[in-house]
Scaffold this active site. Structure first.
Site, short mmCIF file in Angstrom:
data_model
loop_
_atom_site.label_atom_id
_atom_site.label_comp_id
_atom_site.label_asym_id
_atom_site.label_seq_id
_atom_site.Cartn_x
_atom_site.Cartn_y
_atom_site.Cartn_z
CG HIS A 254 27.27 6.04 -6.70
ND1 HIS A 254 27.31 4.68 -6.88
CD2 HIS A 254 27.27 6.58 -7.96
CE1 HIS A 254 27.35 4.41 -8.19
NE2 HIS A 254 27.32 5.55 -8.86
CB SER B 106 15.01 11.67 22.51
OG SER B 106 15.74 11.03 23.54
CE LYS C 287 18.21 12.62 18.09
NZ LYS C 287 18.44 11.22 18.49
CG ASN D 295 14.44 11.37 17.07
OD1 ASN D 295 15.49 11.95 16.79
ND2 ASN D 295 14.24 10.77 18.22
CD GLU E 213 13.99 7.10 12.52
OE1 GLU E 213 14.43 6.20 13.24
OE2 GLU E 213 13.91 8.29 12.87
CD GLN F 298 -9.56 -19.13 8.26
OE1 GLN F 298 -10.67 -19.58 8.09
NE2 GLN F 298 -8.86 -19.35 9.35
N1 ARG Z 1 -13.09 -18.80 6.66
C1 ARG Z 1 -12.80 -19.45 5.40
C2 ARG Z 1 -11.72 -18.68 4.66
O1 ARG Z 1 -11.55 -17.56 4.95
C3 ARG Z 1 -14.02 -19.49 4.57
C4 ARG Z 1 -14.06 -20.64 3.67
C5 ARG Z 1 -14.19 -21.87 4.48
N2 ARG Z 1 -14.32 -23.03 3.66
C6 ARG Z 1 -14.10 -24.26 4.12
N3 ARG Z 1 -14.23 -25.21 3.29
N4 ARG Z 1 -13.75 -24.48 5.38
O2 ARG Z 1 -11.06 -19.22 3.81
#
Ligand code: ARG
Length: 440
Positions: free
Chosen positions: A152, A273, A279, A281, A286, A318
Site C-alpha cells: 500500500h 526542464s 529539475k 526528471n 515515465e 493486415q
Molecule cells: N498485405 C496483405 C496483408 O498484410 C497481404 C495479404 C493480401 N491478401 C489479399 N487477399 N489481399 O494481410
C-alpha cells in the site's frame, strides 16, 4: 498483380486507405520465403530448372539490394509481396510470373510474419535475460542496503534492496521464457496453404518447411492463413514485459523523488526542464509507464481484429503488423533505456523506520508460546502508545505493559530483521543461472 479482372485502376482513395507500409520490414523474410518456395517448385518438377535458376538469381539480386538498403519501393506497390514480384519482373522479365505458382499472398504473409517474429522472439529472450542478469548484478553491487519493503506504499518489513531488484529480475526471466515458449508454436510453416484451401498442383509444403527451419508444415490450411493467435500472443509477451517494466518505472519515479531519496539518476539517463533550472526528471521511467499503455492497446487491437473475422483470410488481418511491430519495437527500446538508467544510477536509500520490525516482535512472542492474534494485538498497542517513536526506544516498562512476556531482546534491529530466508547472494546466483540457461 490482380488487374486482369478490373477495367479501371484503383482509386487514389482506395490506395491511400488500404496500402500500409508497415510490412516493408518483412522484405528480407519475404525474399527468404520466395527462395524456399521456388526451390520447392523446382524439386517437385512443377517448374523447369531454367526458370528456377532465373527466379533464384533475380531474388538473390533483390536480396542484395535489400541488404544494401537500396531496394526502392514505388507508389504502385500494394504491399511488400507485390513489390518484390514487381522488381523481379524488372530484373528477369516474364519468367518472374512463375514464382507465384501454387502460392497466395495469404500464405506468403503468414509465413513472413512467422519468420520475422521467430527471429525477434529470440532477440527478446536475449534482451530480457540480459535485463534479469543486470538485476542480479545490481543486487550484488548495491543490494546490501537495508530498505523497507512496501505494501500500500506504506513501509512494511525490512528487506535488503537486492530483494526488490531481484523481484524484477525474476519477472524478466519469466517474460524471456514466455517468448522462448512462443518460438515452439511459431515454428510451424503455413506455406502451401495457398489462399485458403491449398493448391491443385503437386506442391510439397514439407520441403519449404524444412528449408526454412520449421519443425513441420501446417495441419489445416484455413488455420494456417486465417489465424493470428501467434501474433497476439507475441503482443501479449510484449505487453506483459512492458507491464513489469512499467511497475519498475513507477518505483524508479518514486525512488528518485527528494521525498524518497533512494536514487540519483546519472545525467546521461535523466532529462531537464526548459523552465525550472533545478529539475532533473526521470523521463525514461515515465515514458516506460506511458508506452506500456500503448503496448497493451496493441494487444487489444490484435484481439479485436480477429474476433469478428470469419474464416479464413480477411483484409482486417493486415492490421496485425503495425500493432505487433509497435509492441516489439517499444519493448526492444525500453529495455536498454531502463537497464542503462538502473546500471548508471547511484543508490543511497535511507534505512527503514524501525516499526517495520513489529511483525518480528510479535513473532518473538509467538516463539514464547503466545497465540499470534494475541501477540499482534499487544504489539499493535505498543506501537500506538509510542506515538511515532521507534520500537527500540520502548523501555522495559512499556514493553511489559504491552505484554508481560515482552523484553528488549525481542526487538530486532532492522538489519537483523532484513536477513531471513536464503542469502541475497544465493538468490542472485540462482537468477543469474536462470538467465544464462534461457539464452544458452
Ligand atoms: N498485405 C496483405 C496483408 O498484410 C497481404 C495479404 C493480401 N491478401 C489479399 N487477399 N489481399 O494481410
Amino acid at each position: 498483380m490482380w488487374g486482369g479482372r478490373f477495367s479501371e485502376p484503383p482509386s487514389e482513395a482506395l490506395w491511400r486507405f488500404t496500402v500500409d507500409h508497415s510490412d516493408r520490414r518483412l522484405l528480407a523474410d519475404d525474399i527468404t520465403g520466395s527462395l524456399a518456395h521456388v526451390a520447392m517448385l523446382g524439386e517437385t518438377g512443377i517448374l523447369e530448372a531454367e526458370a528456377v535458376a532465373a527466379i533464384t538469381g533475380g531474388l538473390e539480386s533483390i536480396g542484395e539490394e535489400a541488404d544494401a538498403g537500396k531496394f526502392a519501393f514505388v507508389a504502385s506497390d500494394e504491399d511488400v509481396h507485390s513489390a518484390v514480384e514487381r522488381r523481379l519482373f524488372e530484373l528477369i522479365g516474364e519468367v518472374a510470373g512463375q514464382l507465384h505458382t501454387g502460392r497466395s499472398r495469404n500464405d506468403q504473409v503468414a509465413l513472413d510474419i512467422r519468420l520475422y517474429l521467430r527471429r525477434a522472439a529470440a532477440e527478446r529472450v536475449a534482451d530480457l535475460a540480459a535485463f534479469g542478469s543486470l538485476m542480479a548484478e545490481l543486487s550484488d553491487t548495491v543490494g546490501e542496503a537495508v530498505v523497507p519493503s512496501y505494501t500500500h506504499v506504506q513501509q512494511a518489513q525490512p528487506i535488503r534492496l537486492g530483494r526488490h531488484l531481484l523481484a524484477y529480475g525474476w519477472m524478466a526471466a519469466r517474460d524471456a521464457e514466455r517468448f522462448g515458449d512462443l518460438i515452439k508454436r511459431l515454428n510451424v510453416s503455413p506455406l502451401g496453404a495457398g489462399a485458403v484451401a491449398g493448391s491443385g498442383l503437386p506442391i510439397d509444403p514439407s520441403i519449404t518447411a524444412a528449408t526454412l527451419g520449421f519443425t513441420r508444415p501446417f495441419d489445416n490450411s484455413l488455420d494456417a492463413v486465417g489465424s493470428r493467435d501467434l501474433v497476439s500472443e507475441y503482443a501479449f509477451c510484449c505487453a506483459q514485459a512492458m507491464t513489469h517494466l512499467s511497475r519498475l518505472a513507477e518505483d524508479i519515479v518514486l525512488w528518485s523523488t527528494s521525498e524518497f531519496g533512494w536514487i540519483t539518476l546519472d545525467d546521461a539517463y535523466a532529462t531537464g526542464s526548459s523552465a525550472m533550472p533545478q529539475k532533473k526528471n526521470p523521463d525514461i521511467a515515465e515514458l516506460t509507464r506511458g508506452k506500456a499503455a500503448a503496448v497493451a492497446a496493441d494487444l487489444a487491437t490484435l484481439l479485436g481484429i480477429q474476433k469478428g473475422t470469419p474464416l479464413a483470410y480477411n483484409r482486417d488481418l493486415q492490421e496485425d503488423k503495425r500493432a505487433v511491430f509497435h509492441a516489439d519495437d517499444t519493448l526492444a527500446t525500453a529495455l536498454p533505456a531502463l537497464g542503462g538508467l538502473l546500471a548508471s544510477a547511484r543508490f543511497h536509500p535511507p534505512e527503514p523506520d524501525d516499526r517495520t520490525v513489529a511483525l518480528d516482535v510479535a513473532e518473538a512472542l509467538v516463539k514464547k508460546g503466545v497465540p499470534f492474534r494475541e501477540a499482534h494485538e499487544a504489539i499493535g498497542r505498543l506501537v500506538a502508545g509510542l506515538e511515532g517513536d521507534s520500537l527500540s526506544s520502548a523501555d522495559a516498562e512499556e514493553l511489559s505493559s504491552a505484554h508481560p512476556l515482552l523484553e528488549a531482546s525481542d526487538v530486532p534491529t532492522v538489519i537483523e530483521a532484513a536477513d531471513r530466508g536464503t542469502t541475497l547472494a544465493d538468490e542472485s546466483a540462482r537468477l543469474r543461472e536462470t538467465c544464462q540457461t534461457l539464452t544458452g
